[in-house]
Design an enzyme around this catalytic site. Structure first.
Site, PDB file in Angstrom:
ATOM      1  N   ASP A 239      73.062  40.835  43.579  1.00  0.00           N
ATOM      2  CA  ASP A 239      72.782  42.190  43.974  1.00  0.00           C
ATOM      3  C   ASP A 239      73.196  43.098  42.476  1.00  0.00           C
ATOM      4  O   ASP A 239      72.974  44.250  42.368  1.00  0.00           O
ATOM      5  CB  ASP A 239      73.663  43.151  45.064  1.00  0.00           C
ATOM      6  CG  ASP A 239      73.315  44.396  45.419  1.00  0.00           C
ATOM      7  OD1 ASP A 239      72.009  44.783  45.134  1.00  0.00           O
ATOM      8  OD2 ASP A 239      74.199  45.373  45.641  1.00  0.00           O
ATOM      9  N   SER A 260      69.664  51.097  47.341  1.00  0.00           N
ATOM     10  CA  SER A 260      69.487  49.852  48.057  1.00  0.00           C
ATOM     11  C   SER A 260      69.094  50.108  49.678  1.00  0.00           C
ATOM     12  O   SER A 260      69.968  50.744  50.098  1.00  0.00           O
ATOM     13  CB  SER A 260      70.347  49.068  47.813  1.00  0.00           C
ATOM     14  OG  SER A 260      70.981  48.544  46.203  1.00  0.00           O
ATOM     15  N   GLN A 310      64.855  42.459  47.543  1.00  0.00           N
ATOM     16  CA  GLN A 310      65.583  43.613  47.514  1.00  0.00           C
ATOM     17  C   GLN A 310      64.429  44.951  47.457  1.00  0.00           C
ATOM     18  O   GLN A 310      63.602  44.762  46.540  1.00  0.00           O
ATOM     19  CB  GLN A 310      66.524  43.877  46.720  1.00  0.00           C
ATOM     20  CG  GLN A 310      67.589  45.226  47.286  1.00  0.00           C
ATOM     21  CD  GLN A 310      68.738  45.264  46.126  1.00  0.00           C
ATOM     22  OE1 GLN A 310      68.784  46.087  45.326  1.00  0.00           O
ATOM     23  NE2 GLN A 310      69.831  44.511  46.719  1.00  0.00           N
TER      24      GLN A 310
END
Length: 348
Positions: A239, A260, A310
Protein backbone atom coordinates in the site's frame (compact mmCIF):
# COMPACT_ATOMS: atom_id res chain seq x y z
CA UNK A 1 -20.84 -20.22 12.63
CA UNK A 2 -18.01 -19.43 15.02
CA UNK A 3 -16.58 -16.01 15.65
CA UNK A 4 -13.33 -15.30 17.42
CA UNK A 5 -12.60 -11.86 18.85
CA UNK A 6 -8.93 -11.07 18.98
CA UNK A 7 -7.74 -8.28 21.24
CA UNK A 8 -4.27 -8.41 19.75
CA UNK A 9 -1.62 -6.08 18.31
CA UNK A 10 -3.25 -2.70 18.85
CA UNK A 11 -5.02 -3.77 22.01
CA UNK A 12 -4.90 -6.51 24.61
CA UNK A 13 -6.95 -7.36 27.65
CA UNK A 14 -9.66 -9.71 26.32
CA UNK A 15 -8.86 -13.30 25.54
CA UNK A 16 -10.42 -15.02 22.53
CA UNK A 17 -14.19 -15.20 22.92
CA UNK A 18 -16.52 -17.50 21.01
CA UNK A 19 -20.13 -16.82 20.07
CA UNK A 20 -22.16 -19.93 19.42
CA UNK A 21 -24.75 -20.30 16.67
CA UNK A 22 -27.43 -19.63 19.30
CA UNK A 23 -26.18 -16.07 19.73
CA UNK A 24 -28.51 -14.12 17.48
CA UNK A 25 -28.06 -10.67 19.04
CA UNK A 26 -26.57 -7.86 17.03
CA UNK A 27 -22.78 -8.13 16.83
CA UNK A 28 -22.29 -4.66 18.24
CA UNK A 29 -24.11 -5.65 21.40
CA UNK A 30 -21.81 -8.60 22.05
CA UNK A 31 -18.62 -6.81 21.05
CA UNK A 32 -16.38 -5.86 24.01
CA UNK A 33 -16.28 -2.12 24.59
CA UNK A 34 -13.01 -0.81 23.20
CA UNK A 35 -12.69 1.56 26.16
CA UNK A 36 -12.14 -1.44 28.44
CA UNK A 37 -9.05 -2.49 26.49
CA UNK A 38 -5.48 -1.74 27.42
CA UNK A 39 -3.37 -0.17 24.70
CA UNK A 40 -0.30 -2.24 24.02
CA UNK A 41 2.91 -0.18 24.43
CA UNK A 42 5.43 -0.06 21.59
CA UNK A 43 7.88 -2.98 21.83
CA UNK A 44 11.57 -2.14 22.22
CA UNK A 45 13.59 -2.55 19.01
CA UNK A 46 15.20 -5.97 18.77
CA UNK A 47 18.67 -5.95 17.20
CA UNK A 48 18.24 -9.50 15.85
CA UNK A 49 14.85 -8.73 14.24
CA UNK A 50 13.90 -6.72 11.17
CA UNK A 51 12.39 -3.30 11.86
CA UNK A 52 9.17 -4.35 10.14
CA UNK A 53 8.62 -7.06 12.77
CA UNK A 54 8.56 -4.45 15.53
CA UNK A 55 6.46 -2.15 13.36
CA UNK A 56 3.79 -4.82 12.85
CA UNK A 57 3.60 -5.40 16.59
CA UNK A 58 1.98 -1.97 16.89
CA UNK A 59 0.78 -1.16 13.39
CA UNK A 60 -0.42 2.37 12.76
CA UNK A 61 -4.15 2.78 12.23
CA UNK A 62 -3.57 3.55 8.56
CA UNK A 63 -2.24 0.02 8.11
CA UNK A 64 -4.85 -2.26 9.68
CA UNK A 65 -4.63 -4.54 6.63
CA UNK A 66 -1.45 -6.38 7.74
CA UNK A 67 -2.82 -6.71 11.28
CA UNK A 68 -6.12 -8.11 10.00
CA UNK A 69 -4.18 -10.62 7.93
CA UNK A 70 -2.20 -11.63 11.01
CA UNK A 71 -5.44 -12.19 12.92
CA UNK A 72 -6.86 -14.37 10.11
CA UNK A 73 -3.67 -16.44 9.80
CA UNK A 74 -3.88 -17.34 13.50
CA UNK A 75 -7.20 -19.15 12.95
CA UNK A 76 -6.26 -21.54 10.11
CA UNK A 77 -4.21 -24.78 10.16
CA UNK A 78 -0.49 -24.34 9.61
CA UNK A 79 -0.57 -26.20 6.29
CA UNK A 80 -2.98 -23.64 4.77
CA UNK A 81 -1.45 -20.62 3.01
CA UNK A 82 -3.08 -17.29 2.17
CA UNK A 83 -3.73 -16.86 -1.54
CA UNK A 84 -5.96 -13.75 -1.61
CA UNK A 85 -7.32 -10.97 0.58
CA UNK A 86 -9.94 -8.38 -0.36
CA UNK A 87 -10.08 -5.28 1.86
CA UNK A 88 -12.49 -2.37 2.23
CA UNK A 89 -11.82 0.86 4.14
CA UNK A 90 -15.20 1.64 5.69
CA UNK A 91 -14.95 4.42 8.28
CA UNK A 92 -12.36 6.76 9.68
CA UNK A 93 -10.58 5.32 12.71
CA UNK A 94 -9.23 6.92 15.87
CA UNK A 95 -5.58 6.15 16.56
CA UNK A 96 -5.98 7.11 20.24
CA UNK A 97 -8.16 4.09 21.09
CA UNK A 98 -7.59 0.36 20.53
CA UNK A 99 -8.93 -1.69 17.64
CA UNK A 100 -10.72 -5.00 18.18
CA UNK A 101 -10.30 -7.58 15.41
CA UNK A 102 -13.15 -10.05 14.96
CA UNK A 103 -12.44 -13.11 12.83
CA UNK A 104 -15.38 -15.01 11.37
CA UNK A 105 -14.69 -18.62 10.40
CA UNK A 106 -16.72 -18.65 7.20
CA UNK A 107 -15.65 -22.04 5.87
CA UNK A 108 -13.15 -24.81 6.54
CA UNK A 109 -12.87 -27.19 3.59
CA UNK A 110 -10.37 -29.84 2.58
CA UNK A 111 -8.59 -27.55 0.11
CA UNK A 112 -9.74 -24.03 1.00
CA UNK A 113 -10.56 -22.04 4.13
CA UNK A 114 -12.24 -18.63 4.26
CA UNK A 115 -12.05 -15.98 6.96
CA UNK A 116 -13.67 -12.56 7.25
CA UNK A 117 -12.00 -10.05 9.57
CA UNK A 118 -13.55 -6.85 10.87
CA UNK A 119 -11.56 -4.12 12.59
CA UNK A 120 -13.89 -2.38 15.07
CA UNK A 121 -13.81 0.67 17.28
CA UNK A 122 -16.62 1.58 19.66
CA UNK A 123 -18.72 -1.23 18.20
CA UNK A 124 -18.45 0.08 14.62
CA UNK A 125 -16.70 -1.64 11.73
CA UNK A 126 -13.99 0.63 10.30
CA UNK A 127 -12.26 -1.95 8.07
CA UNK A 128 -13.17 -5.36 6.70
CA UNK A 129 -11.31 -8.01 4.72
CA UNK A 130 -12.07 -11.48 3.43
CA UNK A 131 -9.09 -13.84 3.27
CA UNK A 132 -8.95 -17.13 1.39
CA UNK A 133 -6.43 -19.84 2.29
CA UNK A 134 -5.43 -22.92 0.28
CA UNK A 135 -3.82 -26.20 1.23
CA UNK A 136 -0.80 -26.91 -1.05
CA UNK A 137 -2.04 -28.79 -4.10
CA UNK A 138 -0.50 -31.81 -5.78
CA UNK A 139 -0.58 -33.01 -9.36
CA UNK A 140 -0.45 -31.29 -12.73
CA UNK A 141 -1.44 -27.66 -13.18
CA UNK A 142 -1.07 -24.68 -15.47
CA UNK A 143 1.98 -22.47 -14.98
CA UNK A 144 2.69 -19.09 -16.56
CA UNK A 145 3.78 -15.58 -15.58
CA UNK A 146 4.98 -12.38 -17.17
CA UNK A 147 8.80 -12.04 -17.13
CA UNK A 148 10.74 -9.11 -15.72
CA UNK A 149 11.50 -6.23 -18.10
CA UNK A 150 14.58 -6.87 -20.22
CA UNK A 151 16.16 -3.50 -19.43
CA UNK A 152 15.56 -3.61 -15.67
CA UNK A 153 18.62 -2.37 -13.71
CA UNK A 154 19.50 -4.19 -10.48
CA UNK A 155 18.69 -2.41 -7.18
CA UNK A 156 22.39 -1.79 -6.56
CA UNK A 157 22.42 0.51 -9.61
CA UNK A 158 19.36 2.54 -8.59
CA UNK A 159 19.13 5.58 -6.32
CA UNK A 160 17.21 5.76 -3.04
CA UNK A 161 15.62 9.13 -3.80
CA UNK A 162 18.03 11.28 -1.80
CA UNK A 163 19.76 12.58 -4.91
CA UNK A 164 16.43 13.74 -6.32
CA UNK A 165 15.44 15.31 -2.99
CA UNK A 166 18.73 17.23 -2.81
CA UNK A 167 18.18 18.47 -6.36
CA UNK A 168 14.73 19.71 -5.30
CA UNK A 169 16.37 21.73 -2.52
CA UNK A 170 18.85 23.22 -4.98
CA UNK A 171 16.00 24.09 -7.38
CA UNK A 172 14.01 25.75 -4.60
CA UNK A 173 11.19 23.17 -4.74
CA UNK A 174 11.96 21.83 -1.25
CA UNK A 175 13.14 23.70 1.83
CA UNK A 176 16.03 22.56 3.99
CA UNK A 177 13.51 21.87 6.76
CA UNK A 178 11.46 19.79 4.36
CA UNK A 179 14.55 17.83 3.34
CA UNK A 180 15.42 17.20 7.00
CA UNK A 181 11.87 15.96 7.64
CA UNK A 182 12.11 13.72 4.56
CA UNK A 183 15.37 12.23 5.83
CA UNK A 184 13.84 11.62 9.26
CA UNK A 185 10.81 9.86 7.80
CA UNK A 186 13.01 7.80 5.49
CA UNK A 187 15.13 6.65 8.45
CA UNK A 188 12.01 5.41 10.27
CA UNK A 189 10.65 3.57 7.24
CA UNK A 190 10.91 -0.20 7.91
CA UNK A 191 11.66 -0.70 4.20
CA UNK A 192 14.49 0.50 2.01
CA UNK A 193 13.69 1.47 -1.54
CA UNK A 194 15.47 2.01 -4.84
CA UNK A 195 13.83 4.02 -7.61
CA UNK A 196 13.99 2.62 -11.15
CA UNK A 197 11.87 5.27 -12.87
CA UNK A 198 8.75 5.62 -15.00
CA UNK A 199 8.61 3.56 -18.18
CA UNK A 200 6.91 5.43 -21.08
CA UNK A 201 6.95 8.60 -18.96
CA UNK A 202 6.61 10.88 -22.01
CA UNK A 203 3.68 9.00 -23.52
CA UNK A 204 0.52 11.16 -23.36
CA UNK A 205 -1.59 8.07 -22.59
CA UNK A 206 -1.35 7.52 -18.80
CA UNK A 207 -2.41 3.85 -19.09
CA UNK A 208 0.84 2.97 -20.90
CA UNK A 209 3.13 4.12 -18.08
CA UNK A 210 4.81 1.76 -15.61
CA UNK A 211 6.17 3.04 -12.28
CA UNK A 212 9.04 0.81 -11.21
CA UNK A 213 11.06 0.41 -8.00
CA UNK A 214 12.86 -2.10 -5.79
CA UNK A 215 12.00 -2.59 -2.11
CA UNK A 216 12.96 -4.83 0.79
CA UNK A 217 12.51 -4.87 4.55
CA UNK A 218 15.42 -3.44 6.53
CA UNK A 219 17.40 -5.98 8.49
CA UNK A 220 16.61 -9.69 8.58
CA UNK A 221 13.15 -11.07 9.35
CA UNK A 222 13.58 -13.89 11.86
CA UNK A 223 10.88 -16.15 10.37
CA UNK A 224 11.59 -18.60 7.50
CA UNK A 225 10.65 -17.93 3.87
CA UNK A 226 6.89 -17.81 3.29
CA UNK A 227 6.02 -17.52 6.99
CA UNK A 228 3.38 -15.09 8.30
CA UNK A 229 5.74 -12.14 9.04
CA UNK A 230 6.81 -12.03 5.38
CA UNK A 231 3.17 -12.07 4.21
CA UNK A 232 2.23 -9.31 6.64
CA UNK A 233 5.27 -7.27 5.59
CA UNK A 234 4.23 -7.53 1.94
CA UNK A 235 0.67 -6.46 2.81
CA UNK A 236 2.20 -3.45 4.59
CA UNK A 237 4.47 -2.38 1.73
CA UNK A 238 1.94 -3.12 -1.03
CA UNK A 239 0.00 0.00 0.00
CA UNK A 240 3.06 2.27 0.10
CA UNK A 241 2.87 4.90 -2.65
CA UNK A 242 0.45 2.58 -4.48
CA UNK A 243 -2.40 5.02 -5.06
CA UNK A 244 0.21 7.64 -6.00
CA UNK A 245 0.57 5.73 -9.27
CA UNK A 246 -2.37 7.83 -10.45
CA UNK A 247 -0.44 11.06 -9.88
CA UNK A 248 2.68 9.81 -11.60
CA UNK A 249 0.72 8.62 -14.62
CA UNK A 250 -1.67 11.60 -14.84
CA UNK A 251 1.11 14.10 -14.26
CA UNK A 252 -0.85 17.07 -15.59
CA UNK A 253 -3.45 16.88 -12.81
CA UNK A 254 -3.28 18.66 -9.46
CA UNK A 255 -5.12 16.54 -6.90
CA UNK A 256 -6.45 17.89 -3.63
CA UNK A 257 -7.50 14.64 -1.98
CA UNK A 258 -6.91 10.92 -2.44
CA UNK A 259 -8.71 8.29 -0.38
CA UNK A 260 -8.14 4.53 -0.52
CA UNK A 261 -11.46 2.73 -0.97
CA UNK A 262 -10.39 -0.90 -1.29
CA UNK A 263 -7.29 -3.05 -1.65
CA UNK A 264 -6.81 -6.57 -3.03
CA UNK A 265 -3.74 -8.82 -2.87
CA UNK A 266 -3.25 -12.16 -4.64
CA UNK A 267 -0.31 -14.15 -3.21
CA UNK A 268 1.42 -16.44 -5.72
CA UNK A 269 4.61 -17.96 -4.33
CA UNK A 270 6.70 -18.11 -1.11
CA UNK A 271 9.21 -15.30 -0.62
CA UNK A 272 11.30 -13.36 1.85
CA UNK A 273 10.27 -9.73 2.38
CA UNK A 274 13.82 -8.87 3.50
CA UNK A 275 15.15 -9.73 0.02
CA UNK A 276 14.84 -7.33 -2.91
CA UNK A 277 11.40 -7.28 -4.53
CA UNK A 278 10.57 -5.54 -7.80
CA UNK A 279 7.39 -3.41 -7.82
CA UNK A 280 5.76 -2.30 -11.07
CA UNK A 281 2.56 -0.23 -10.93
CA UNK A 282 0.19 1.07 -13.60
CA UNK A 283 -3.29 2.58 -13.82
CA UNK A 284 -5.61 1.00 -16.42
CA UNK A 285 -8.61 3.25 -15.70
CA UNK A 286 -9.77 6.50 -14.07
CA UNK A 287 -13.20 8.15 -14.06
CA UNK A 288 -16.13 9.30 -11.93
CA UNK A 289 -13.65 10.77 -9.39
CA UNK A 290 -12.13 7.32 -8.88
CA UNK A 291 -8.95 5.69 -10.10
CA UNK A 292 -7.81 2.07 -10.36
CA UNK A 293 -4.19 1.01 -9.89
CA UNK A 294 -2.54 -2.37 -10.50
CA UNK A 295 0.77 -3.65 -9.18
CA UNK A 296 2.88 -6.75 -9.64
CA UNK A 297 5.54 -7.73 -7.12
CA UNK A 298 8.35 -10.05 -8.19
CA UNK A 299 11.41 -11.55 -6.59
CA UNK A 300 14.86 -10.62 -7.86
CA UNK A 301 14.93 -13.99 -9.63
CA UNK A 302 11.83 -13.03 -11.62
CA UNK A 303 9.24 -15.13 -9.76
CA UNK A 304 5.88 -13.42 -9.45
CA UNK A 305 5.24 -13.05 -5.72
CA UNK A 306 1.97 -11.13 -5.62
CA UNK A 307 -0.50 -9.10 -7.69
CA UNK A 308 -2.33 -6.13 -6.16
CA UNK A 309 -5.24 -3.89 -7.11
CA UNK A 310 -6.49 -0.75 -5.38
CA UNK A 311 -9.23 1.76 -6.09
CA UNK A 312 -9.31 5.24 -4.63
CA UNK A 313 -11.35 8.41 -4.58
CA UNK A 314 -9.46 11.14 -6.44
CA UNK A 315 -10.63 14.76 -6.40
CA UNK A 316 -8.88 17.00 -8.92
CA UNK A 317 -8.41 20.71 -8.19
CA UNK A 318 -7.18 21.73 -11.64
CA UNK A 319 -4.87 20.77 -14.47
CA UNK A 320 -1.26 21.93 -14.57
CA UNK A 321 0.88 22.95 -17.49
CA UNK A 322 3.20 20.31 -18.90
CA UNK A 323 6.36 22.05 -17.62
CA UNK A 324 5.02 22.30 -14.07
CA UNK A 325 3.78 18.72 -14.20
CA UNK A 326 7.21 17.45 -15.28
CA UNK A 327 8.82 19.24 -12.31
CA UNK A 328 6.33 17.75 -9.86
CA UNK A 329 6.78 14.20 -11.15
CA UNK A 330 10.57 14.47 -11.09
CA UNK A 331 10.54 15.79 -7.56
CA UNK A 332 8.00 13.45 -6.04
CA UNK A 333 9.58 10.34 -7.56
CA UNK A 334 12.15 10.65 -4.81
CA UNK A 335 10.08 12.17 -2.03
CA UNK A 336 8.32 10.33 0.74
CA UNK A 337 4.97 11.95 -0.07
CA UNK A 338 4.96 10.58 -3.58
CA UNK A 339 1.49 12.00 -4.31
CA UNK A 340 2.32 14.94 -6.55
CA UNK A 341 1.42 17.39 -3.80
CA UNK A 342 -1.89 15.69 -3.07
CA UNK A 343 -3.26 15.38 0.41
CA UNK A 344 -3.59 11.61 0.65
CA UNK A 345 -6.22 10.69 3.18
CA UNK A 346 -7.12 7.22 4.27
CA UNK A 347 -10.46 6.42 5.80
CA UNK A 348 -8.38 4.83 8.53
Amino acid sequence: MTKVSLGEYLSIGHSSAENTADDTDDNDATMPDSTSQTVKPPPPPLPHHSLIESTLELTALTDVGPTSLAAAIRTVPENFCIHSMHCYFVLAGDWTIPVIYTVELVRDGRSFATRTVQARQKGRCIFTTTCSFQRPSEGLGLEAQEPLPDDLPPPENCNDGEEVARRMVQDGRMTEEGFAAWKKTKAKDPFERRLVGIHNNNNPNPTTKRIRSWVRAKGTISAPRGAAPHLEALAYVSDSWFLGTLLRAHKAARVGMMVSLDHTIYFHSPFRADEWMFLESDTPWAGDQRGLVHQRICGKDGRLIATCFQEGLVRVIDLKGEEEAEADVAGNSGSNRGEGGARKESKL
